[in-house]
Enzyme design. Sequence first.
Site, mmCIF file in Angstrom:
data_model
loop_
_atom_site.group_PDB
_atom_site.id
_atom_site.type_symbol
_atom_site.label_atom_id
_atom_site.label_comp_id
_atom_site.label_asym_id
_atom_site.label_seq_id
_atom_site.Cartn_x
_atom_site.Cartn_y
_atom_site.Cartn_z
ATOM 1 N N SER A 106 0.824 -1.203 0.000
ATOM 2 C CA SER A 106 0.000 0.000 0.000
ATOM 3 C C SER A 106 0.856 1.249 0.000
ATOM 4 O O SER A 106 0.404 2.310 -0.383
ATOM 5 C CB SER A 106 -0.863 0.061 1.263
ATOM 6 O OG SER A 106 -1.699 -1.037 1.334
ATOM 7 N N HIS A 127 -0.917 -2.103 -6.966
ATOM 8 C CA HIS A 127 -1.676 -1.850 -5.740
ATOM 9 C C HIS A 127 -3.180 -1.871 -5.985
ATOM 10 O O HIS A 127 -3.719 -1.001 -6.672
ATOM 11 C CB HIS A 127 -1.240 -0.492 -5.154
ATOM 12 C CG HIS A 127 -1.926 -0.163 -3.877
ATOM 13 N ND1 HIS A 127 -2.262 1.118 -3.503
ATOM 14 C CD2 HIS A 127 -2.366 -0.965 -2.862
ATOM 15 C CE1 HIS A 127 -2.864 1.097 -2.333
ATOM 16 N NE2 HIS A 127 -2.944 -0.159 -1.929
ATOM 17 N N GLU A 139 -3.133 0.923 -8.872
ATOM 18 C CA GLU A 139 -1.962 1.787 -9.058
ATOM 19 C C GLU A 139 -0.780 0.910 -9.484
ATOM 20 O O GLU A 139 -0.538 -0.140 -8.876
ATOM 21 C CB GLU A 139 -1.611 2.513 -7.749
ATOM 22 C CG GLU A 139 -2.628 3.553 -7.346
ATOM 23 C CD GLU A 139 -2.300 4.225 -6.013
ATOM 24 O OE1 GLU A 139 -2.498 5.432 -5.891
ATOM 25 O OE2 GLU A 139 -1.856 3.518 -5.067
ATOM 26 N N ASN A 177 -3.339 6.458 -1.207
ATOM 27 C CA ASN A 177 -3.141 6.382 0.246
ATOM 28 C C ASN A 177 -2.521 7.639 0.829
ATOM 29 O O ASN A 177 -2.688 7.917 2.017
ATOM 30 C CB ASN A 177 -2.327 5.142 0.613
ATOM 31 C CG ASN A 177 -3.220 3.913 0.658
ATOM 32 O OD1 ASN A 177 -4.440 4.042 0.659
ATOM 33 N ND2 ASN A 177 -2.624 2.748 0.675
HETATM 34 N N1 CAA Z 1 -17.691 -9.808 -8.484
HETATM 35 C C1 CAA Z 1 -17.606 -10.443 -7.309
HETATM 36 N N2 CAA Z 1 -18.001 -9.916 -6.146
HETATM 37 C C2 CAA Z 1 -18.530 -8.678 -6.180
HETATM 38 C C3 CAA Z 1 -18.660 -7.958 -7.361
HETATM 39 C C4 CAA Z 1 -18.213 -8.575 -8.562
HETATM 40 N N3 CAA Z 1 -18.302 -7.968 -9.746
HETATM 41 N N4 CAA Z 1 -19.199 -6.769 -7.084
HETATM 42 C C5 CAA Z 1 -19.407 -6.733 -5.757
HETATM 43 N N5 CAA Z 1 -19.004 -7.886 -5.213
HETATM 44 C C6 CAA Z 1 -19.079 -8.243 -3.796
HETATM 45 C C7 CAA Z 1 -18.094 -7.513 -2.972
HETATM 46 O O1 CAA Z 1 -16.811 -8.058 -3.019
HETATM 47 C C8 CAA Z 1 -18.729 -7.691 -1.605
HETATM 48 O O2 CAA Z 1 -18.598 -9.030 -1.147
HETATM 49 P P1 CAA Z 1 -18.910 -9.538 0.368
HETATM 50 O O3 CAA Z 1 -20.324 -9.938 0.408
HETATM 51 O O4 CAA Z 1 -17.995 -10.693 0.535
HETATM 52 O O5 CAA Z 1 -18.639 -8.384 1.289
HETATM 53 C C9 CAA Z 1 -20.128 -7.417 -1.866
HETATM 54 O O6 CAA Z 1 -20.320 -7.828 -3.239
HETATM 55 C C10 CAA Z 1 -20.430 -5.960 -1.540
HETATM 56 O O7 CAA Z 1 -20.662 -5.278 -2.629
HETATM 57 P P2 CAA Z 1 -21.900 -4.316 -2.742
HETATM 58 O O8 CAA Z 1 -21.612 -3.614 -4.016
HETATM 59 O O9 CAA Z 1 -23.195 -5.019 -2.624
HETATM 60 O O10 CAA Z 1 -21.834 -3.356 -1.469
HETATM 61 P P3 CAA Z 1 -22.179 -1.843 -1.399
HETATM 62 O O11 CAA Z 1 -22.974 -1.349 -2.549
HETATM 63 O O12 CAA Z 1 -22.701 -1.675 -0.031
HETATM 64 O O13 CAA Z 1 -20.758 -1.111 -1.522
HETATM 65 C C11 CAA Z 1 -18.494 -0.742 -1.072
HETATM 66 C C12 CAA Z 1 -19.750 -1.467 -0.654
HETATM 67 C C13 CAA Z 1 -18.061 -1.169 -2.474
HETATM 68 C C14 CAA Z 1 -17.405 -1.179 -0.073
HETATM 69 C C15 CAA Z 1 -18.703 0.814 -1.068
HETATM 70 O O14 CAA Z 1 -19.198 1.215 0.164
HETATM 71 C C16 CAA Z 1 -17.425 1.576 -1.358
HETATM 72 O O15 CAA Z 1 -17.044 1.798 -2.506
HETATM 73 N N6 CAA Z 1 -16.705 2.000 -0.276
HETATM 74 C C17 CAA Z 1 -15.422 2.661 -0.396
HETATM 75 C C18 CAA Z 1 -14.358 1.632 -0.556
HETATM 76 C C19 CAA Z 1 -12.991 2.241 -0.613
HETATM 77 O O16 CAA Z 1 -12.779 3.432 -0.458
HETATM 78 N N7 CAA Z 1 -11.986 1.385 -0.833
HETATM 79 C C20 CAA Z 1 -10.624 1.773 -0.807
HETATM 80 C C21 CAA Z 1 -10.053 1.381 0.498
HETATM 81 S S1 CAA Z 1 -8.392 1.906 0.665
HETATM 82 C C22 CAA Z 1 -7.533 0.588 0.131
HETATM 83 O O17 CAA Z 1 -8.008 -0.484 -0.117
HETATM 84 C C23 CAA Z 1 -6.100 0.868 -0.055
HETATM 85 C C24 CAA Z 1 -5.187 0.313 0.931
HETATM 86 O O18 CAA Z 1 -4.085 0.066 0.559
HETATM 87 C C25 CAA Z 1 -5.503 0.189 2.359
#
Ligand code: CAA
Length: 269
Positions: A106, A127, A139, A177
Site C-alpha cells: 500500500s 496496488h 496503481e 493512500n
Molecule cells: N464480483 C464479485 N463480487 C462482487 C462484485 C463482482 N463484480 N461486485 C461486488 N461484489 C461483492 C463484494 O466483493 C462484496 O462481497 P462480500 O459480500 O464478501 O462483502 C459485496 O459484493 C459488496 O458489494 P456491494 O456492491 O453489494 O456493497 P455496497 O454497494 O454496499 O458497496 C463498497 C460497498 C463497495 C465497499 C462501497 O461502500 C465503497 O465503494 N466504499 C469505499 C471503498 C474504498 O474506499 N476502498 C478503498 C479502500 S483503501 C484501500 O483499499 C487501499 C489500501 O491500501 C488500504
Amino acid sequence: MGGGIAQVAAAVGATVFLYDLVPGAAVKARQRIEDSLRRAETKGYVTATVRERTLKGLRPIECMDEARGVAVVVEAVREELSVKQAVFQELEKKTQPETSLWTNTSMISITEIARPMRHPERLVGVHFFNPVPRMELVEIIAGERTSEATLVTAEASVRHWGKTPVRAPDRPGFIVNRLLDALLREALALHEEGVSHMEIDTAVRLGLNFPMGPMELMDLVGLDTIQDCLKSQAAGMKRPVDCGTDLPRLVAEGKFGKKSGEGFYTYET
Ligand code: CAA
C-alpha cells in the site's frame, strides 16, 4: 486482499495458486471467496458461469514449489519492509527468470523492496483496493530499476482482469493512500475529541458523497493494516506517527474491524 486479487484473476480464466505460510490458510481463503461469490451471485453481480469458472481456477497449495513456472506472482503479505524483502529474495530463486513479481504494497517503496534482489527489474508495485472485486483502480508503481517490459505486462494484465491502471510515483502512499492518510488522521483526531464514529461517517457520506465514511472504511480495510499504513506513511514523509490512542488500543485488543467482528463498529458473523 490476496483472496480478492486471486478472485479477479481466476474470474477471467487464469489458474491461480493460493499460498500462505500458515497451514490451512489458503484453503480457508478459497472458502471465503466461494461464500463471497455466492452472495455476489444472489445480488446479480456475477453469473453462475463466472462463479464456477472462478472457483475452478483457484488452487490452494501448501508448498510454494507447486507454483513453479507461473507467469506472475502477486505478494500480499503484511506491510513490513524486511518481510517483503525476504519474500522476494526467496521468490527470485523459486520462479523462472521470466516470471513477473508483483507487490501489492500500500505504501512501501518499490525501490527499497527490490534493493536486496539480484534482478530488481522483475519487481513492480501493483496496488489493488478493497474490496478488490468491486474497486476498479489499480496503481502501478515502478521502482528505480523496474523494467518497462515488467510495467507494460502488469498494466495489460490488470486491464484484462477488468481494472483501470494508473501509473503512480514511488513516493510514500503513492497517490490514493497519500490522500487517504490525511482524511483518516483527521477522522481519528475528531474521534479522540469525542465525536462518535457514526456522526463522522454520516457527515462524510452525506456531506462529501463518499460511499462510506472513514471509520467504516478503516473497519473494512482492517485496523491493524491501517495502523501499519499510518506508521509507514509518517516514516516515509519523515514526520512523527500520528495515530492517536483509540486506534492502537483497538488493535491491541484484537479488534481489527470487520474481519475480526469488531472495530469501531460491531459485526455479526
Ligand atoms: N464480483 C464479485 N463480487 C462482487 C462484485 C463482482 N463484480 N461486485 C461486488 N461484489 C461483492 C463484494 O466483493 C462484496 O462481497 P462480500 O459480500 O464478501 O462483502 C459485496 O459484493 C459488496 O458489494 P456491494 O456492491 O453489494 O456493497 P455496497 O454497494 O454496499 O458497496 C463498497 C460497498 C463497495 C465497499 C462501497 O461502500 C465503497 O465503494 N466504499 C469505499 C471503498 C474504498 O474506499 N476502498 C478503498 C479502500 S483503501 C484501500 O483499499 C487501499 C489500501 O491500501 C488500504
